[in-house]
Write a protein that holds these residues in place. Structure first.
Motif, PDB file in Angstrom:
ATOM      1  N   ARG A  48      -0.500  25.034  11.466  1.00 22.27           N
ATOM      2  CA  ARG A  48      -1.866  25.434  11.816  1.00 22.27           C
ATOM      3  C   ARG A  48      -2.340  26.580  10.925  1.00 22.27           C
ATOM      4  O   ARG A  48      -1.558  27.428  10.508  1.00 22.27           O
ATOM      5  CB  ARG A  48      -1.943  25.824  13.283  1.00 22.27           C
ATOM      6  N   LYS A  89      -0.591  34.757  15.196  1.00 23.93           N
ATOM      7  CA  LYS A  89       0.213  33.966  14.262  1.00 23.93           C
ATOM      8  C   LYS A  89       0.181  32.507  14.708  1.00 23.93           C
ATOM      9  O   LYS A  89       0.716  32.160  15.754  1.00 23.93           O
ATOM     10  CB  LYS A  89       1.654  34.480  14.250  1.00 23.93           C
ATOM     11  N   LEU A 117       1.140  28.564  14.979  1.00 25.55           N
ATOM     12  CA  LEU A 117       2.430  27.877  14.976  1.00 25.55           C
ATOM     13  C   LEU A 117       2.377  26.650  14.077  1.00 25.55           C
ATOM     14  O   LEU A 117       1.313  26.053  13.879  1.00 25.55           O
ATOM     15  CB  LEU A 117       2.804  27.450  16.389  1.00 25.55           C
ATOM     16  N   GLY A 118       3.524  26.254  13.553  1.00 26.59           N
ATOM     17  CA  GLY A 118       3.636  25.029  12.767  1.00 26.59           C
ATOM     18  C   GLY A 118       2.765  25.041  11.532  1.00 26.59           C
ATOM     19  O   GLY A 118       2.759  26.005  10.770  1.00 26.59           O
ATOM     20  N   GLY A 121       0.530  29.341   9.777  1.00 26.42           N
ATOM     21  CA  GLY A 121       1.778  29.102  10.488  1.00 26.42           C
ATOM     22  C   GLY A 121       2.957  29.090   9.518  1.00 26.42           C
ATOM     23  O   GLY A 121       2.790  29.232   8.301  1.00 26.42           O
ATOM     24  N   THR A 122       4.131  28.880  10.052  1.00 27.75           N
ATOM     25  CA  THR A 122       5.352  28.919   9.240  1.00 27.75           C
ATOM     26  C   THR A 122       5.678  27.588   8.587  1.00 27.75           C
ATOM     27  O   THR A 122       6.561  27.505   7.750  1.00 27.75           O
ATOM     28  CB  THR A 122       6.550  29.342  10.109  1.00 27.75           C
TER      29      THR A 122
END
Length: 100
Positions: A12, A7, A9-10, A48-49
């Motif tokens: 990405r 997963k 991050l950010g 990412g989230t």
């Protein structure tokens, strides 16, 4: 669609590049160094989230898993191998666009 146990991050985005052997008109195989700067496609396999603005508002990632994205070949600087697959990790702003 491939399943990846990763997963980002950010903002990405994990992309599986489309592999197409490129040849010159004379039949010579073109190396990666000659192809730099070309626009190429890949498929999004994980996102990412999103990120947060200075005011604290969440800005979600625009692309989704399964989207076909366009990027410049030399922007792909974060190359990783997961589960035997060669993948590329981008920040969202490094992508040119996507097709759903």
């Amino acid at each position: 669609m491939m399943e990846i146990n990763f997963k980002p991050l950010g903002d990405r985005i994990l992309v599986k590049p489309e592999t197409q052997e490129q040849k010159s008109k004379g039949g010579l195989i073109l190396t990666d160094s000659i192809q730099r700067g070309q626009k190429v496609y890949g498929t999004v396999v994980a996102v990412g989230t999103g990120i947060f603005s200075q005011s604290g508002e969440k800005i979600p990632v625009t692309v989704q898993v399964g989207d076909r994205v366009l990027y410049t070949k030399n922007e792909a600087s974060n190359k990783i191998t997961l589960e035997g697959e060669d993948l590329l990790l981008f920040n969202e702003h490094e992508l040119i666009g996507f097709v759903r």
